[in-house]
Design a protein around this motif. Structure first.
Motif, PDB file in Angstrom:
ATOM      1  N   GLU A  85       0.785   9.219  -5.624  1.00 54.56           N
ATOM      2  CA  GLU A  85       0.627  10.550  -5.053  1.00 54.56           C
ATOM      3  C   GLU A  85       1.900  11.399  -5.009  1.00 54.56           C
ATOM      4  OE1 GLU A  85      -2.377  11.655  -4.426  1.00 54.56           O
ATOM      5  OE2 GLU A  85      -3.288   9.694  -4.814  1.00 54.56           O
TER       6      GLU A  85
ATOM      7  N   GLN B 172       0.829  -1.197   0.000  1.00 55.67           N
ATOM      8  CA  GLN B 172       0.000   0.000   0.000  1.00 55.67           C
ATOM      9  C   GLN B 172       0.870   1.255   0.000  1.00 55.67           C
ATOM     10  OE1 GLN B 172      -2.698  -0.374   3.303  1.00 55.67           O
ATOM     11  NE2 GLN B 172      -4.412   0.293   2.072  1.00 55.67           N
TER      12      GLN B 172
ATOM     13  N   THR C 192       0.816   3.971  -2.985  1.00 58.66           N
ATOM     14  CA  THR C 192       0.451   5.331  -2.622  1.00 58.66           C
ATOM     15  C   THR C 192       1.535   6.309  -3.055  1.00 58.66           C
ATOM     16  OG1 THR C 192      -0.846   4.549  -0.746  1.00 58.66           O
ATOM     17  CG2 THR C 192      -0.164   6.863  -0.707  1.00 58.66           C
TER      18      THR C 192
END
Length: 175
Positions: free
Chosen positions: A11, A3, A7
């Motif tokens: 991002e 994760q 991410t």
């Protein structure tokens, strides 16, 4: 760690991500962390990672997440050349493995993937309707595509003279 990695890739404004912590957290079948000095087939690694994620998502609201994103259906067909009977078998897939050797583009590799092969002679197909071995076409069709299609480009071939894998460095165009 998976994760965290995704991410960051989605991002972050950086153009890279250091996967060291992911490699330490990701265990192989023997429970050992990923050995970054050992080369592994990317399709094999991806399938192993998907299996781990699927196992981790069982009995959660996100149990079908990978299927919803990456899973499509492949149809393997055998078509009798005498009576035209079509025998089909469907199976799910996460990746499509494309042979790149001698191909100029991904499009050409995909066309080769679904082209089909004539089974004849010693390779003939036993047709139940004809009740004998007959020439047949064996082919694969992509019945349903996933929302995100993952193409595994086979860039290695085995050299039987040297008994080693060789990397193909041929140019391959993609849209």
């Amino acid at each position: 760690q998976l994760q965290v990695m995704y991410t960051n890739l989605q991002e972050s404004h950086r153009q890279y991500f250091d996967p060291t912590n992911f490699c330490k957290a990701n265990k192989d079948y023997d429970g050992q962390p990923t050995d970054v000095s050992m080369q592994m087939d990317c399709d094999e690694f991806f399938n192993m990672l998907c299996q781990k994620v699927e196992d981790g998502l069982k009995k959660t609201p996100h149990e079908k997440l990978l299927n919803d994103i990456w899973c499509g259906n492949l149809c393997s067909q055998l078509i009798c050349q005498s009576c035209k009977t079509n025998s089909e078998r469907e199976e799910a897939f996460f990746t499509v493995s494309l042979d790149l050797k001698g191909k100029q583009s991904i499009t050409e590799a995909l066309e080769f993937y679904v082209e089909g092969e004539l089974l004849t002679g010693g390779n003939a197909y036993f047709c139940e309707k004809c009740d004998k071995k007959v020439d047949a076409i064996m082919r694969r069709c992509l019945k349903t595509l996933p929302s995100t299609l993952i193409l595994h480009m086979k860039r290695f071939e085995f050299n039987f003279d040297t008994m080693r894998k060789l990397k193909l460095n041929d140019y391959c165009e993609f849209p």
